[in-house]
Design a protein around this motif. Structure first.
Motif, mmCIF file in Angstrom:
data_model
loop_
_atom_site.group_PDB
_atom_site.id
_atom_site.type_symbol
_atom_site.label_atom_id
_atom_site.label_comp_id
_atom_site.label_asym_id
_atom_site.label_seq_id
_atom_site.Cartn_x
_atom_site.Cartn_y
_atom_site.Cartn_z
ATOM 1 N N SER A 225 -23.064 -47.069 -2.521
ATOM 2 C CA SER A 225 -24.484 -47.077 -2.160
ATOM 3 C C SER A 225 -24.711 -47.707 -0.794
ATOM 4 O O SER A 225 -25.485 -47.192 0.016
ATOM 5 C CB SER A 225 -25.299 -47.832 -3.214
ATOM 6 N N TYR A 226 -24.029 -48.820 -0.522
ATOM 7 C CA TYR A 226 -24.227 -49.496 0.765
ATOM 8 C C TYR A 226 -23.702 -48.648 1.924
ATOM 9 O O TYR A 226 -24.279 -48.679 3.021
ATOM 10 C CB TYR A 226 -23.577 -50.884 0.746
ATOM 11 N N ASP B 199 -30.843 -54.138 -3.289
ATOM 12 C CA ASP B 199 -29.906 -53.383 -2.455
ATOM 13 C C ASP B 199 -30.606 -52.658 -1.303
ATOM 14 O O ASP B 199 -30.435 -53.040 -0.141
ATOM 15 C CB ASP B 199 -29.109 -52.398 -3.321
ATOM 16 N N ARG B 200 -31.416 -51.668 -1.591
ATOM 17 C CA ARG B 200 -32.169 -51.011 -0.520
ATOM 18 C C ARG B 200 -33.066 -52.015 0.186
ATOM 19 O O ARG B 200 -33.128 -52.053 1.427
ATOM 20 C CB ARG B 200 -32.987 -49.841 -1.096
ATOM 21 N N TRP C 292 -30.756 -54.669 2.110
ATOM 22 C CA TRP C 292 -30.263 -54.246 3.420
ATOM 23 C C TRP C 292 -31.391 -54.255 4.447
ATOM 24 O O TRP C 292 -31.185 -54.649 5.602
ATOM 25 C CB TRP C 292 -29.612 -52.872 3.327
ATOM 26 N N ASN D 133 -20.840 -56.770 -0.685
ATOM 27 C CA ASN D 133 -21.688 -55.612 -0.425
ATOM 28 C C ASN D 133 -22.038 -55.524 1.056
ATOM 29 O O ASN D 133 -22.012 -54.435 1.655
ATOM 30 C CB ASN D 133 -22.980 -55.689 -1.241
ATOM 31 N N LEU D 134 -22.381 -56.660 1.635
ATOM 32 C CA LEU D 134 -22.714 -56.681 3.058
ATOM 33 C C LEU D 134 -21.484 -56.405 3.912
ATOM 34 O O LEU D 134 -21.587 -55.778 4.969
ATOM 35 C CB LEU D 134 -23.340 -58.024 3.445
ATOM 36 N N ALA E 282 -21.139 -52.697 4.011
ATOM 37 C CA ALA E 282 -22.124 -52.114 4.919
ATOM 38 C C ALA E 282 -21.743 -52.343 6.372
ATOM 39 O O ALA E 282 -21.825 -51.428 7.205
ATOM 40 C CB ALA E 282 -23.504 -52.699 4.630
#
Length: 269
Positions: free
Chosen positions: A129-130, A168-169, A172, A230-231, A234
């Motif tokens: 997703s990321y 998440d969305r 970010w 997660n970051l 991304a």
């Protein structure tokens, strides 16, 4: 000096029907701090009670950016005060498969997707997703519109942005905004990870339901929480596709220096 935990508590907006809501104001950035009471983040506002709608209006929130998919928005539209303008921004319009997995889990249908969560599957789904946030054209369009909207001098009042769980969305978007404003990495990470504490009252029943259904809650937890990795995913995708974060803003989102400077002028004091 105010500790990170004290700052976190002071930024929370404890509305019973608006989980994971907080003010980005007060966070230290280059040249000052983020202005208080002008930009908020939260989870979905689809179940916003009447008294909490009044609280949003009292906070001066005049624009709400909904980053959920069109299907999510249609199924559970935001309940907003009449004074608030809703701006739909479907980040995952071009590829929303992973969002449906998270929605299934939050709806208590963990058993149906349990096989996908085995052996690190949950972390892989979130990582995918990321990468989409960086790669999808729909994500570029949504985040560009978000930042242009925030910077627009004709926009009045405070702004709030959210997705389904605000992690998440939304996470970010908050990371990018704080980077644009000049926040240090540790400040950005602290705000990002604060979601785990603020969202726990909402996700604990989901974990309990999973366990009652015979699914190990530890399999589900990575889908329902945020993690530093997660970051990292991304940022790796940013470097792979664009070479740098600045190039991601200019080439991916099409943001001009004048827009970035307008954001800093508007949100930093």
């Amino acid at each position: 000096m105010t500790s990170p935990s004290e700052t976190a508590r002071s930024r929370r907006v404890p509305l019973p029907s608006a989980p994971n809501m907080r003010d980005l104001g007060g966070l230290p950035v280059s040249g000052g701090v983020v202005r208080t009471g002008v930009v908020f983040r939260s989870a979905s506002l689809a179940d916003l009670a009447d008294e909490d709608q009044r609280a949003l209006a009292d906070l001066g929130i005049a624009t709400v950016y909904d980053m959920r998919t069109a299907q999510e928005q249609a199924k559970k539209p935001d309940e907003l005060p009449v004074s608030a303008l809703l701006v739909p921004l479907d980040v995952l319009a071009d590829d929303q498969g992973d969002a449906s997995i998270g929605a299934a889990i939050m709806s208590g249908h963990t058993r149906e997707v349990a096989d996908l969560l085995e052996e690190g599957g949950a972390a892989a789904i979130i990582g995918k997703s990321y990468r989409k946030f960086i790669r999808l054209r729909s994500a570029h369009t949504a985040y560009e519109a978000f930042f242009r909207g925030l910077a627009n001098p004709s926009r009045r009042g405070a702004a709030l942005f959210h997705c389904a769980t605000g992690k998440d969305r939304t996470g970010w978007a908050a990371v990018c905004l704080l980077r644009i404003l000049g926040a240090e990495d540790d400040v950005i990470l602290d705000d990002y990870l604060q979601t785990n504490a603020d969202l726990m009252p909402t996700i604990q029943p989901v974990l309990d339901k999973a366990e009652a259904d015979g699914v190990d809650p530890e399999l589900v937890l990575p889908i329902l929480t945020v993690h530093e990795r997660n970051l990292a995913v991304a940022d790796d995708e940013v470097k792979r596709v664009f070479g740098s974060f600045d190039a991601y803003l200019s080439e991916g989102l099409g943001l001009k220096d004048s827009t970035l400077e307008a954001l800093r002028e508007r949100f930093v004091e």
